[in-house]
Design a protein around this motif. Structure first.
Motif, PDB file in Angstrom:
ATOM      1  N   ARG A 155     -13.957   6.993   0.486  1.00 56.54           N
ATOM      2  CA  ARG A 155     -14.487   5.634   0.341  1.00 56.54           C
ATOM      3  C   ARG A 155     -13.892   4.946  -0.888  1.00 56.54           C
ATOM      4  NH1 ARG A 155     -18.651   2.228  -1.119  1.00 56.54           N
ATOM      5  NH2 ARG A 155     -19.405   0.955   0.627  1.00 56.54           N
ATOM      6  N   GLN A 156     -13.773   5.674  -1.978  1.00 51.48           N
ATOM      7  CA  GLN A 156     -13.193   5.094  -3.192  1.00 51.48           C
ATOM      8  C   GLN A 156     -11.730   4.730  -2.985  1.00 51.48           C
ATOM      9  OE1 GLN A 156     -15.027   4.201  -5.823  1.00 51.48           O
ATOM     10  NE2 GLN A 156     -16.686   4.942  -4.510  1.00 51.48           N
ATOM     11  N   HIS A 157     -11.019   5.547  -2.229  1.00 49.73           N
ATOM     12  CA  HIS A 157      -9.606   5.260  -1.980  1.00 49.73           C
ATOM     13  C   HIS A 157      -9.442   4.030  -1.088  1.00 49.73           C
ATOM     14  CE1 HIS A 157      -8.732   9.768  -2.864  1.00 49.73           C
ATOM     15  NE2 HIS A 157      -8.750   9.045  -3.964  1.00 49.73           N
ATOM     16  N   ILE A 158     -10.342   3.854  -0.138  1.00 52.61           N
ATOM     17  CA  ILE A 158     -10.293   2.646   0.693  1.00 52.61           C
ATOM     18  C   ILE A 158     -10.580   1.416  -0.166  1.00 52.61           C
ATOM     19  CG2 ILE A 158     -11.360   1.421   2.626  1.00 52.61           C
ATOM     20  CD1 ILE A 158     -11.943   4.164   3.887  1.00 52.61           C
ATOM     21  N   LEU A 159     -11.560   1.532  -1.043  1.00 48.23           N
ATOM     22  CA  LEU A 159     -11.862   0.427  -1.961  1.00 48.23           C
ATOM     23  C   LEU A 159     -10.650   0.075  -2.815  1.00 48.23           C
ATOM     24  CD1 LEU A 159     -15.459   1.323  -3.236  1.00 48.23           C
ATOM     25  CD2 LEU A 159     -14.795  -0.805  -2.094  1.00 48.23           C
ATOM     26  N   ALA A 160      -9.992   1.107  -3.347  1.00 43.96           N
ATOM     27  CA  ALA A 160      -8.829   0.871  -4.205  1.00 43.96           C
ATOM     28  C   ALA A 160      -7.662   0.278  -3.422  1.00 43.96           C
ATOM     29  CB  ALA A 160      -8.404   2.179  -4.869  1.00 43.96           C
ATOM     30  N   LEU A 161      -7.558   0.653  -2.152  1.00 43.19           N
ATOM     31  CA  LEU A 161      -6.456   0.162  -1.323  1.00 43.19           C
ATOM     32  C   LEU A 161      -6.606  -1.317  -1.008  1.00 43.19           C
ATOM     33  CD1 LEU A 161      -3.917   0.885   0.327  1.00 43.19           C
ATOM     34  CD2 LEU A 161      -5.432   1.486   2.233  1.00 43.19           C
ATOM     35  N   TYR A 162      -7.847  -1.768  -0.910  1.00 38.09           N
ATOM     36  CA  TYR A 162      -8.089  -3.156  -0.516  1.00 38.09           C
ATOM     37  C   TYR A 162      -8.659  -3.971  -1.681  1.00 38.09           C
ATOM     38  CZ  TYR A 162      -7.021  -1.950   4.279  1.00 38.09           C
ATOM     39  OH  TYR A 162      -6.369  -1.549   5.414  1.00 38.09           O
ATOM     40  N   VAL A 163      -7.961  -3.941  -2.803  1.00 36.44           N
ATOM     41  CA  VAL A 163      -8.295  -4.843  -3.909  1.00 36.44           C
ATOM     42  C   VAL A 163      -7.354  -6.037  -3.834  1.00 36.44           C
ATOM     43  CG1 VAL A 163      -9.212  -3.055  -5.415  1.00 36.44           C
ATOM     44  CG2 VAL A 163      -6.772  -3.573  -5.476  1.00 36.44           C
ATOM     45  N   SER A 164      -7.851  -7.192  -4.199  1.00 38.75           N
ATOM     46  CA  SER A 164      -7.055  -8.417  -4.056  1.00 38.75           C
ATOM     47  C   SER A 164      -6.160  -8.689  -5.253  1.00 38.75           C
ATOM     48  CB  SER A 164      -7.983  -9.614  -3.836  1.00 38.75           C
ATOM     49  OG  SER A 164      -8.900  -9.726  -4.912  1.00 38.75           O
ATOM     50  N   CYS A 165      -6.473  -8.079  -6.386  1.00 39.59           N
ATOM     51  CA  CYS A 165      -5.702  -8.339  -7.609  1.00 39.59           C
ATOM     52  C   CYS A 165      -4.748  -7.185  -7.880  1.00 39.59           C
ATOM     53  CB  CYS A 165      -6.643  -8.536  -8.792  1.00 39.59           C
ATOM     54  SG  CYS A 165      -5.775  -8.848 -10.347  1.00 39.59           S
ATOM     55  N   SER A 166      -3.459  -7.482  -8.033  1.00 39.91           N
ATOM     56  CA  SER A 166      -2.473  -6.432  -8.255  1.00 39.91           C
ATOM     57  C   SER A 166      -2.701  -5.699  -9.566  1.00 39.91           C
ATOM     58  CB  SER A 166      -1.058  -7.022  -8.235  1.00 39.91           C
ATOM     59  OG  SER A 166      -0.915  -7.997  -9.254  1.00 39.91           O
ATOM     60  N   CYS A 167      -3.348  -6.357 -10.533  1.00 41.28           N
ATOM     61  CA  CYS A 167      -3.589  -5.708 -11.822  1.00 41.28           C
ATOM     62  C   CYS A 167      -4.605  -4.578 -11.707  1.00 41.28           C
ATOM     63  CB  CYS A 167      -4.058  -6.728 -12.859  1.00 41.28           C
ATOM     64  SG  CYS A 167      -5.650  -7.494 -12.448  1.00 41.28           S
ATOM     65  N   LYS A 168      -5.342  -4.550 -10.600  1.00 39.70           N
ATOM     66  CA  LYS A 168      -6.353  -3.508 -10.412  1.00 39.70           C
ATOM     67  C   LYS A 168      -5.876  -2.402  -9.481  1.00 39.70           C
ATOM     68  CE  LYS A 168     -10.339  -6.522 -11.232  1.00 39.70           C
ATOM     69  NZ  LYS A 168     -11.607  -7.042 -10.676  1.00 39.70           N
ATOM     70  N   ARG A 169      -4.610  -2.460  -9.108  1.00 36.58           N
ATOM     71  CA  ARG A 169      -4.084  -1.420  -8.227  1.00 36.58           C
ATOM     72  C   ARG A 169      -3.828  -0.158  -9.032  1.00 36.58           C
ATOM     73  NH1 ARG A 169       0.727  -4.525  -4.949  1.00 36.58           N
ATOM     74  NH2 ARG A 169      -0.469  -6.331  -4.249  1.00 36.58           N
ATOM     75  N   GLU A 170      -4.611   0.823  -8.808  1.00 36.75           N
ATOM     76  CA  GLU A 170      -4.419   2.092  -9.489  1.00 36.75           C
ATOM     77  C   GLU A 170      -5.087   3.187  -8.678  1.00 36.75           C
ATOM     78  OE1 GLU A 170      -8.267   1.795 -12.452  1.00 36.75           O
ATOM     79  OE2 GLU A 170      -6.294   1.308 -13.236  1.00 36.75           O
ATOM     80  N   GLY A 171      -4.693   4.392  -8.957  1.00 38.63           N
ATOM     81  CA  GLY A 171      -5.334   5.527  -8.303  1.00 38.63           C
ATOM     82  C   GLY A 171      -4.779   5.855  -6.936  1.00 38.63           C
ATOM     83  N   ILE A 172      -3.867   5.033  -6.411  1.00 37.79           N
ATOM     84  CA  ILE A 172      -3.342   5.278  -5.075  1.00 37.79           C
ATOM     85  C   ILE A 172      -1.960   5.926  -5.141  1.00 37.79           C
ATOM     86  CG2 ILE A 172      -2.549   4.177  -2.942  1.00 37.79           C
ATOM     87  CD1 ILE A 172      -5.518   4.260  -3.162  1.00 37.79           C
ATOM     88  N   ASN A 173      -1.174   5.569  -6.141  1.00 38.84           N
ATOM     89  CA  ASN A 173       0.220   6.010  -6.204  1.00 38.84           C
ATOM     90  C   ASN A 173       0.384   7.514  -6.060  1.00 38.84           C
ATOM     91  OD1 ASN A 173       0.004   3.359  -7.126  1.00 38.84           O
ATOM     92  ND2 ASN A 173       1.942   3.498  -8.220  1.00 38.84           N
ATOM     93  N   THR A 174      -0.440   8.278  -6.736  1.00 37.38           N
ATOM     94  CA  THR A 174      -0.281   9.733  -6.738  1.00 37.38           C
ATOM     95  C   THR A 174      -0.768  10.388  -5.452  1.00 37.38           C
ATOM     96  OG1 THR A 174      -2.420   9.964  -7.842  1.00 37.38           O
ATOM     97  CG2 THR A 174      -0.452   9.876  -9.247  1.00 37.38           C
ATOM     98  N   ILE A 175      -1.561   9.679  -4.670  1.00 34.99           N
ATOM     99  CA  ILE A 175      -2.118  10.285  -3.449  1.00 34.99           C
ATOM    100  C   ILE A 175      -1.724   9.507  -2.203  1.00 34.99           C
ATOM    101  CG2 ILE A 175      -4.119  11.254  -4.639  1.00 34.99           C
ATOM    102  CD1 ILE A 175      -5.678   8.833  -3.285  1.00 34.99           C
ATOM    103  N   ALA A 176      -0.701   8.661  -2.315  1.00 37.64           N
ATOM    104  CA  ALA A 176      -0.345   7.774  -1.198  1.00 37.64           C
ATOM    105  C   ALA A 176      -0.069   8.551   0.084  1.00 37.64           C
ATOM    106  CB  ALA A 176       0.868   6.929  -1.579  1.00 37.64           C
ATOM    107  N   LYS A 177       0.667   9.650  -0.026  1.00 40.58           N
ATOM    108  CA  LYS A 177       1.009  10.428   1.163  1.00 40.58           C
ATOM    109  C   LYS A 177      -0.236  11.029   1.804  1.00 40.58           C
ATOM    110  CE  LYS A 177       4.016  14.142   2.796  1.00 40.58           C
ATOM    111  NZ  LYS A 177       5.032  15.162   2.403  1.00 40.58           N
ATOM    112  N   ASP A 178      -1.106  11.623   0.977  1.00 36.64           N
ATOM    113  CA  ASP A 178      -2.342  12.207   1.506  1.00 36.64           C
ATOM    114  C   ASP A 178      -3.257  11.139   2.087  1.00 36.64           C
ATOM    115  OD1 ASP A 178      -1.609  14.752   0.887  1.00 36.64           O
ATOM    116  OD2 ASP A 178      -2.700  14.844  -1.004  1.00 36.64           O
ATOM    117  N   LEU A 179      -3.319   9.990   1.428  1.00 33.02           N
ATOM    118  CA  LEU A 179      -4.185   8.916   1.915  1.00 33.02           C
ATOM    119  C   LEU A 179      -3.688   8.398   3.258  1.00 33.02           C
ATOM    120  CD1 LEU A 179      -6.580   7.054   1.429  1.00 33.02           C
ATOM    121  CD2 LEU A 179      -5.031   5.479   0.246  1.00 33.02           C
ATOM    122  N   ARG A 180      -2.386   8.302   3.400  1.00 31.36           N
ATOM    123  CA  ARG A 180      -1.812   7.867   4.680  1.00 31.36           C
ATOM    124  C   ARG A 180      -2.253   8.802   5.795  1.00 31.36           C
ATOM    125  NH1 ARG A 180       2.484   9.789   7.455  1.00 31.36           N
ATOM    126  NH2 ARG A 180       3.514   8.383   8.946  1.00 31.36           N
TER     127      ARG A 180
END
Length: 411
Positions: A241-266
């Motif tokens: 749920r937290q990863h979905i929240l992080a994926l759908y943020v509207s501000c690019s400055c708040k994009r974090e926490g996804i880069n290291t798990i992008a493959k697993d999240l996909r």
């Protein structure tokens, strides 16, 4: 006790399937599907040359051997009291089958009871496709082995005498005979797959052909209830749920926490969407797919301390009570393959903070859909856990501090 070359037994239970098939089925059923050619020739008044007679006689001999082989299969299966998980099993209606109101235009084609076979089968009933031995029994229900052999001997006499059915009047309904033999041949084809341990699950085509995905650990791994375990493998409800929240943020400055798990999240979100969709497909499931005790390791997405009173965050009380309808509506009027592509594209864009990424209405709809599917799958797992009677085999995540959860959701 009788003792002769015809009275044999399999060496062990693992050899039994091939023992049952080698009474005539294995040697006969691959006759290049020349049955229709045979029927056409038998109902024709035209003369046949020697080569054609030889070819048609070979086909007819293989048909006779196939009929004998199917009777042999039934006789020895009963004599040996042999039962096997793939054929001697009950099938039940899928409790999460998509409500008729929300089914897609191609639903009937996708969920045809013969669609999961790679061969173009057409004459078996749903029950016969689930248990090919039932097709053998139905074949001999109206006429016994002796009558069938007599009829096919008459076919051979017509053939060798260069006469048609209309001359001999031995078979007044040759098309019906053809359909019976064709259904028997199709059942033998499935029987061969069964002996080869290549028996396809009822949703094989949906996974491999429609979703271009795979089930890697055999028949049982194609069960959507087993696939839920892949969604929650080393991930719990809060994580996803937290990863979905992080994926759908509207501000690019708040994009974090996804880069290291992008493959697993996909992979996780793909499995999430696929599993929810597969739960809506297939009219009937084998009994053990619906039995929570048959799941070796049930991965519960919420901590054990919260499991008994856990509540979903994105479903209304009505949606919780009617999970089948809720899930049906979530996939209504969408192509799940396109939805998967959309989510994967979102992840790729998320990895590039310089790309502007305002949330559109479609993005918000996808975000909401992912949340709700996550809630539905979690409730299904909790239901399986509640109905499970055997001890052990349930894996729980550690409890998450409420403070951490709330702080993350405020991002």
């Amino acid at each position: 006790m009788m003792d002769n070359v015809y009275l044999t037994n399999p060496e062990d239970v693992y050899e039994t399937p091939w023992f049952l098939l080698k009474g005539g089925i294995f040697e006969s059923f691959r006759y290049d599907e020349k049955l229709w050619e045979l029927l056409t020739a038998m109902t024709s008044c035209s003369k046949k040359d020697g080569k054609e007679k030889t070819r048609l006689t070979e086909t007819l001999d293989k048909l006779i051997l196939m009929v004998k082989g199917c009777h042999y299969f039934l006789h020895h299966k009963e004599r040996l009291k042999f039962k096997e998980d793939w054929i001697d099993i009950k099938w039940y209606k899928n409790p999460y089958r998509c409500s008729k109101k929300y089914r897609s235009r191609d639903d009937q084609k996708l969920n045809h009871h013969l669609a999961h076979f790679k061969e173009p089968l057409s004459n078996l009933t749903r029950e016969e496709a689930q248990d090919f031995t039932l097709a053998f029994k139905n074949f001999f229900a109206e006429m016994g082995l002796s009558s069938w052999l007599n009829l096919l001997d008459d076919w051979k006499s017509c053939l060798t005498g260069d006469e048609s059915f209309f001359d001999w009047r031995v078979d007044c309904a040759p098309l019906k005979t053809y359909e019976k033999l064709l259904a028997l041949h199709e059942a033998c084809t499935i029987g061969y797959q069964w002996a080869e341990m290549d028996y396809p699950p009822p949703n094989r085509h949906l996974i491999e052909d429609y979703l271009s995905s795979e089930y890697v650990n055999g028949y049982r791994s194609a069960s959507p209830f087993e696939m839920i375990g892949d969604v929650f493998y080393e991930k719990n409800y809060s994580d996803i749920r937290q990863h979905i929240l992080a994926l759908y943020v509207s501000c690019s400055c708040k994009r974090e926490g996804i880069n290291t798990i992008a493959k697993d999240l996909r992979s996780t979100l793909r499995w999430l969407l696929e599993t929810g969709w597969l739960l809506l497909q297939t009219d009937y499931f084998p009994e053990d797919w619906l039995d929570p005790d048959s799941i070796d390791f049930l991965r519960c997405p919420v901590p054990e301390e919260l499991a008994d009173y856990w509540k979903p965050k994105n479903l209304t009380a009505k949606e919780q009570r009617k999970l089948r309808k809720t899930l049906s509506k979530l996939y209504h009027n969408i192509d799940v393959r396109q939805e998967i592509y959309t989510v994967e594209s979102r992840i790729i864009r998320h990895l590039h903070p310089d790309v502007p990424d305002n949330l559109s209405e479609d993005d918000l709809a996808t975000k909401n859909r992912l949340f709700k599917i996550l809630d539905v799958l979690t409730l299904i797992v909790l239901n399986l856990r509640e109905r499970r009677t055997k001890s052990g085999g349930v894996c729980y995540p550690p409890i998450v501090e409420e403070a951490n959860v709330h702080s993350n959701e405020s991002v």
